[in-house]
Design a protein around this motif. Structure first.
Motif, mmCIF file in Angstrom:
data_model
loop_
_atom_site.group_PDB
_atom_site.id
_atom_site.type_symbol
_atom_site.label_atom_id
_atom_site.label_comp_id
_atom_site.label_asym_id
_atom_site.label_seq_id
_atom_site.Cartn_x
_atom_site.Cartn_y
_atom_site.Cartn_z
ATOM 1 N N LEU A 95 0.821 -1.217 0.000
ATOM 2 C CA LEU A 95 0.000 0.000 0.000
ATOM 3 C C LEU A 95 0.853 1.265 0.000
ATOM 4 O O LEU A 95 0.356 2.343 -0.335
ATOM 5 C CB LEU A 95 -0.930 0.022 1.221
ATOM 6 C CG LEU A 95 -2.135 -0.906 1.195
ATOM 7 C CD1 LEU A 95 -2.986 -0.686 2.443
ATOM 8 C CD2 LEU A 95 -2.987 -0.709 -0.055
ATOM 9 N N ALA A 96 2.118 1.146 0.409
ATOM 10 C CA ALA A 96 2.987 2.328 0.453
ATOM 11 C C ALA A 96 3.092 2.950 -0.940
ATOM 12 O O ALA A 96 3.273 2.245 -1.940
ATOM 13 C CB ALA A 96 4.361 1.943 0.972
ATOM 14 N N GLY A 97 2.964 4.251 -0.975
ATOM 15 C CA GLY A 97 3.031 4.967 -2.240
ATOM 16 C C GLY A 97 1.679 5.249 -2.861
ATOM 17 O O GLY A 97 1.580 6.042 -3.807
ATOM 18 N N ILE A 98 0.628 4.620 -2.336
ATOM 19 C CA ILE A 98 -0.729 4.861 -2.824
ATOM 20 C C ILE A 98 -1.301 6.098 -2.129
ATOM 21 O O ILE A 98 -1.104 6.290 -0.923
ATOM 22 C CB ILE A 98 -1.620 3.638 -2.576
ATOM 23 C CG1 ILE A 98 -1.129 2.441 -3.407
ATOM 24 C CG2 ILE A 98 -3.083 3.927 -2.905
ATOM 25 C CD1 ILE A 98 -1.864 1.154 -3.112
ATOM 26 N N SER A 99 -2.004 6.928 -2.851
ATOM 27 C CA SER A 99 -2.608 8.104 -2.237
ATOM 28 C C SER A 99 -3.863 7.707 -1.474
ATOM 29 O O SER A 99 -4.492 6.677 -1.771
ATOM 30 C CB SER A 99 -2.953 9.147 -3.301
ATOM 31 O OG SER A 99 -3.992 8.685 -4.135
ATOM 32 N N ALA A 100 -4.229 8.533 -0.495
ATOM 33 C CA ALA A 100 -5.423 8.246 0.305
ATOM 34 C C ALA A 100 -6.672 8.193 -0.571
ATOM 35 O O ALA A 100 -7.588 7.412 -0.307
ATOM 36 C CB ALA A 100 -5.577 9.310 1.393
ATOM 37 N N GLY A 101 -6.711 8.995 -1.626
ATOM 38 C CA GLY A 101 -7.873 8.991 -2.511
ATOM 39 C C GLY A 101 -8.021 7.706 -3.301
ATOM 40 O O GLY A 101 -9.121 7.370 -3.750
ATOM 41 N N ASP A 102 -6.914 6.964 -3.470
ATOM 42 C CA ASP A 102 -6.952 5.716 -4.234
ATOM 43 C C ASP A 102 -7.023 4.478 -3.340
ATOM 44 O O ASP A 102 -7.000 3.353 -3.850
ATOM 45 C CB ASP A 102 -5.708 5.613 -5.122
ATOM 46 C CG ASP A 102 -5.677 6.682 -6.203
ATOM 47 O OD1 ASP A 102 -6.766 7.134 -6.611
ATOM 48 O OD2 ASP A 102 -4.570 7.064 -6.626
ATOM 49 N N LEU A 103 -7.086 4.686 -2.019
ATOM 50 C CA LEU A 103 -7.007 3.554 -1.092
ATOM 51 C C LEU A 103 -8.162 2.568 -1.286
ATOM 52 O O LEU A 103 -7.941 1.347 -1.371
ATOM 53 C CB LEU A 103 -6.987 4.074 0.346
ATOM 54 C CG LEU A 103 -7.010 3.006 1.442
ATOM 55 C CD1 LEU A 103 -5.812 2.083 1.329
ATOM 56 C CD2 LEU A 103 -7.059 3.673 2.823
ATOM 57 N N THR A 104 -9.387 3.056 -1.330
ATOM 58 C CA THR A 104 -10.540 2.152 -1.465
ATOM 59 C C THR A 104 -10.449 1.315 -2.733
ATOM 60 O O THR A 104 -10.671 0.090 -2.714
ATOM 61 C CB THR A 104 -11.853 2.956 -1.448
ATOM 62 O OG1 THR A 104 -11.992 3.614 -0.185
ATOM 63 C CG2 THR A 104 -13.053 2.041 -1.666
ATOM 64 N N GLY A 105 -10.107 1.936 -3.845
ATOM 65 C CA GLY A 105 -9.976 1.209 -5.105
ATOM 66 C C GLY A 105 -8.885 0.161 -5.051
ATOM 67 O O GLY A 105 -9.049 -0.958 -5.579
ATOM 68 N N ALA A 106 -7.760 0.493 -4.405
ATOM 69 C CA ALA A 106 -6.652 -0.454 -4.311
ATOM 70 C C ALA A 106 -7.038 -1.662 -3.466
ATOM 71 O O ALA A 106 -6.716 -2.807 -3.815
ATOM 72 C CB ALA A 106 -5.430 0.241 -3.720
ATOM 73 N N MET A 107 -7.738 -1.426 -2.355
ATOM 74 C CA MET A 107 -8.154 -2.534 -1.495
ATOM 75 C C MET A 107 -9.181 -3.410 -2.209
ATOM 76 O O MET A 107 -9.135 -4.642 -2.135
ATOM 77 C CB MET A 107 -8.738 -2.005 -0.188
ATOM 78 C CG MET A 107 -7.747 -1.230 0.668
ATOM 79 S SD MET A 107 -6.363 -2.242 1.243
ATOM 80 C CE MET A 107 -7.173 -3.355 2.363
ATOM 81 N N LYS A 108 -10.098 -2.785 -2.922
ATOM 82 C CA LYS A 108 -11.122 -3.562 -3.633
ATOM 83 C C LYS A 108 -10.486 -4.421 -4.724
ATOM 84 O O LYS A 108 -10.883 -5.583 -4.945
ATOM 85 C CB LYS A 108 -12.161 -2.622 -4.230
ATOM 86 C CG LYS A 108 -13.377 -3.335 -4.798
ATOM 87 C CD LYS A 108 -14.481 -2.352 -5.158
ATOM 88 C CE LYS A 108 -15.740 -3.091 -5.609
ATOM 89 N NZ LYS A 108 -16.850 -2.151 -5.908
ATOM 90 N N SER A 109 -9.480 -3.887 -5.396
ATOM 91 C CA SER A 109 -8.794 -4.638 -6.434
ATOM 92 C C SER A 109 -8.108 -5.878 -5.870
ATOM 93 O O SER A 109 -8.164 -6.962 -6.469
ATOM 94 C CB SER A 109 -7.773 -3.732 -7.127
ATOM 95 O OG SER A 109 -7.015 -4.460 -8.066
ATOM 96 N N GLN A 110 -7.502 -5.732 -4.689
ATOM 97 C CA GLN A 110 -6.805 -6.861 -4.079
ATOM 98 C C GLN A 110 -7.789 -7.938 -3.606
ATOM 99 O O GLN A 110 -7.578 -9.133 -3.824
ATOM 100 C CB GLN A 110 -5.946 -6.375 -2.905
ATOM 101 C CG GLN A 110 -4.773 -5.498 -3.302
ATOM 102 C CD GLN A 110 -3.728 -6.246 -4.114
ATOM 103 O OE1 GLN A 110 -3.593 -7.464 -4.019
ATOM 104 N NE2 GLN A 110 -2.977 -5.503 -4.931
ATOM 105 N N LEU A 111 -8.867 -7.523 -2.957
ATOM 106 C CA LEU A 111 -9.839 -8.501 -2.449
ATOM 107 C C LEU A 111 -10.607 -9.178 -3.576
ATOM 108 O O LEU A 111 -11.082 -10.314 -3.423
ATOM 109 C CB LEU A 111 -10.808 -7.831 -1.471
ATOM 110 C CG LEU A 111 -10.401 -7.859 0.016
ATOM 111 C CD1 LEU A 111 -9.122 -7.069 0.251
ATOM 112 C CD2 LEU A 111 -11.525 -7.321 0.896
ATOM 113 N N SER A 112 -10.741 -8.509 -4.723
ATOM 114 C CA SER A 112 -11.471 -9.088 -5.859
ATOM 115 C C SER A 112 -10.759 -10.302 -6.432
ATOM 116 O O SER A 112 -11.374 -11.091 -7.173
ATOM 117 C CB SER A 112 -11.645 -8.027 -6.961
ATOM 118 O OG SER A 112 -12.487 -6.988 -6.518
#
Length: 290
Positions: A95-112
């Protein structure tokens, strides 16, 4: 959010030799303009405020993850030194380097990758701390542990700002040996201009150099004080603007400038009368002028 380390109360602001000279010769005790900005002890460190969308996640930040649907979890995940988090039955990912605005999308991509038909929310909880150094002519130099949301201006408030011999006009933020920005607090005080402010990173160094040339402005004014010049000389009109301008009770036609003349043995200081017209306001004042 981290708060600064507990430290002794900041020392009082000392009087300068120029202030003592003015008082001895005029009987008037002039303050240093702008330094009272840091006198209040009620400054609250950055905390419990919305995290900006461009905030970059890093080691030590806490992520609050809530998932419902195909799975039902409520987790608090701390980004480790490698910049990663571990979600049970999903795995470890960065998650390091990801902006707070992109956090939800990044987590959803991983869990998908593992689950379907779910919804989630991801937000930041406790934020990491960072250590910066305040050096030079600071009222209380040293190392400070601050919130990762802290900026140059907020760090100055937490550290007590410049000492009486320190500059308000050329405060530097150094990162990796390079000057990232130079802050003129007069612009902040008189205009609310924070364009030179920057968010801090671990290891940043705030350098407060010695104060530049100073001029005493006194008489019928809103803010009689000792002012620091941005350069060796500055137009009189600019100096009057810092002080709020001359009041209508003052003589609108002239100003008296007392100037140090070290080359003269008979009159070490001279007094010059200037007209307060357009030309007179453009004429400059310099270090030691009253």
């Amino acid at each position: 959010v981290a708060t600064p380390q507990t430290a002794p109360a900041r020392p009082p602001l000392q009087r300068t030799e120029f202030q003592n000279f003015i008082q001895d010769n005029t009987g008037v005790a002039l303050p240093l303009f702008g330094y009272n900005l840091f006198d209040s002890t009620g400054f609250t460190p950055v905390q419990n405020v919305p995290v900006p969308a461009d905030y970059v996640i890093g080691p030590g930040d806490e992520v609050i993850l809530r998932v419902w649907g195909a799975m039902d979890v409520d987790l608090r995940l701390v980004v480790d030194r490698n910049g990663q988090v571990s979600v049970p039955k999903v795995g470890t990912f960065t998650l390091a380097g990801i902006s707070a605005g992109d956090l939800t999308g990044a987590m959803k991509s991983q869990l998908s990758r593992v689950y379907n038909n779910f919804q989630l929310t991801a937000s930041l909880g406790q934020l990491r701390s960072l250590q910066v150094f305040v050096v030079g002519q600071a009222r209380k130099p040293g190392a400070y542990t601050l919130s990762s949301l802290s900026t140059l201006v907020s760090a100055l408030f937490e550290s007590g700002g410049p000492s009486a011999t320190g500059s308000l006009r050329k405060i530097q933020l150094k990162r990796d040996g390079q000057t990232l920005t130079t802050l003129d607090l007069y612009k902040f005080i008189t205009e609310g201009d924070k364009s030179a402010d920057r968010r801090l990173l671990p290891g940043d160094v705030i350098v407060i150099p010695p104060a530049g040339p100073r001029v005493a402005l006194m008489g019928v004014l809103d803010t009689p004080a000792v002012y620091e010049l941005a350069s060796d000389e500055e137009p009189l009109g600019k100096l009057l603007a810092y002080s709020g301008g001359a009041l209508s009770l003052a003589n609108p036609g002239k100003v008296l400038v007392e100037r140090l003349t070290p080359q003269s043995n008979n009159a070490p200081r001279t007094v010059e009368e200037r007209a307060l017209d357009a030309q007179g306001l453009q004429r400059t004042v310099k270090d030691g002028d009253v």
